[in-house]
Design an enzyme around this catalytic site. Structure first.
Site, PDB file in Angstrom:
ATOM      1  CG  MET A   1     -17.272   4.818 -38.724  1.00 50.43           C
ATOM      2  SD  MET A   1     -18.473   5.795 -39.670  1.00 50.43           S
ATOM      3  CE  MET A   1     -19.662   4.513 -40.065  1.00 50.43           C
ATOM      4  NE  ARG A   2      -7.906   6.219 -38.937  1.00 49.32           N
ATOM      5  CZ  ARG A   2      -6.835   6.299 -39.712  1.00 49.32           C
ATOM      6  NH1 ARG A   2      -6.895   5.863 -40.958  1.00 49.32           N
ATOM      7  NH2 ARG A   2      -5.711   6.819 -39.258  1.00 49.32           N
TER       8      ARG A   2
END
Length: 222
Positions: free
Chosen positions: A74-75
């Site tokens: 997600m980062r």
């Protein structure tokens, strides 16, 4: 060298609590219209992802019910889409996934606090057999007994200039069993052996000269 996992867990928890603070009493519309809020939240999600990537693989595998990979990715997704962030997805992460992650991190930290007085045995076959090295690393020489592990071989690894161990059926290694190693000391040994970089730590059984069996950790070359 890796830091203590609690440092990374604290980084994760701190970022989660800041996200909660940033979004307290805020609506989805507030988030969609505030660049300041978006940047603050996205930055904290980035930090969570980076901290997760630094957690040792052995640790992540132990708590494999937590979707570490998804949070780390997600980062990366947010960084790649920085100028076109999926705000809907980000808000969903904030409201659904982040609270679940916080709950799991708190449980793990509570467990680690309970286990901090645990003791371990380590099978040493190289530098950790030397009293001067132990004094340098943990400021003491633990109780030591001679022992043997079966199903492994010792070899000199020319790429790093140290002895290593690897699995080999029919072979054995003679060494020293270091008794009653604390959780903190085990972490120091992990750092010294560059755990997850050059070595992995595995549980096995060592046999002393008088035939007694001990559960031990052994460091194996990756």
């Amino acid at each position: 060298m890796r830091k203590d996992v609690k440092i990374y867990l604290n980084h994760i928890l701190e970022s989660i609590e800041l996200i909660e603070e940033y979004t307290k009493d805020k609506t989805e519309d507030d988030f969609f219209t505030s660049k300041f809020l978006q940047d603050a939240v996205i930055r904290r999600i980035e930090i969570i992802g980076e901290a997760i990537k630094n957690l040792p693989m052995e640790f992540r595998e132990k708590y494999n019910h937590i979707p570490w990979k998804e949070f780390a990715e997600m980062r990366d997704i947010l960084i790649r889409k920085y100028f076109g962030v999926d705000l809907g997805l980000t808000w969903e992460v904030v409201k659904k996934d982040i609270p679940k992650l916080k709950e799991e991190i708190l449980k793990i930290m509570e467990e680690l606090d309970k286990n901090k007085n645990n003791k371990y045995n380590v099978f040493a076959y190289g530098e950790l057999m030397k009293k001067e090295r132990l004094l340098e690393l943990i400021n003491r020489v633990p109780k030591m007994i001679e022992g043997r592990v079966y199903g492994y071989e010792k070899f000199f690894d020319e790429t790093i200039g140290y002895y290593g161990a690897r699995k080999k059926e029919g072979s054995y290694i003679d060494g020293i069993i270091l008794l009653d190693i604390t959780d903190k000391e085990l972490g120091i040994f992990d750092d010294y052996e560059d755990l997850d970089v050059y070595y992995i730590r595995e549980k096995t059984t060592a046999v002393s000269e008088d035939g007694r069996k001990y559960d031990v950790y052994i460091y194996l070359r990756k």
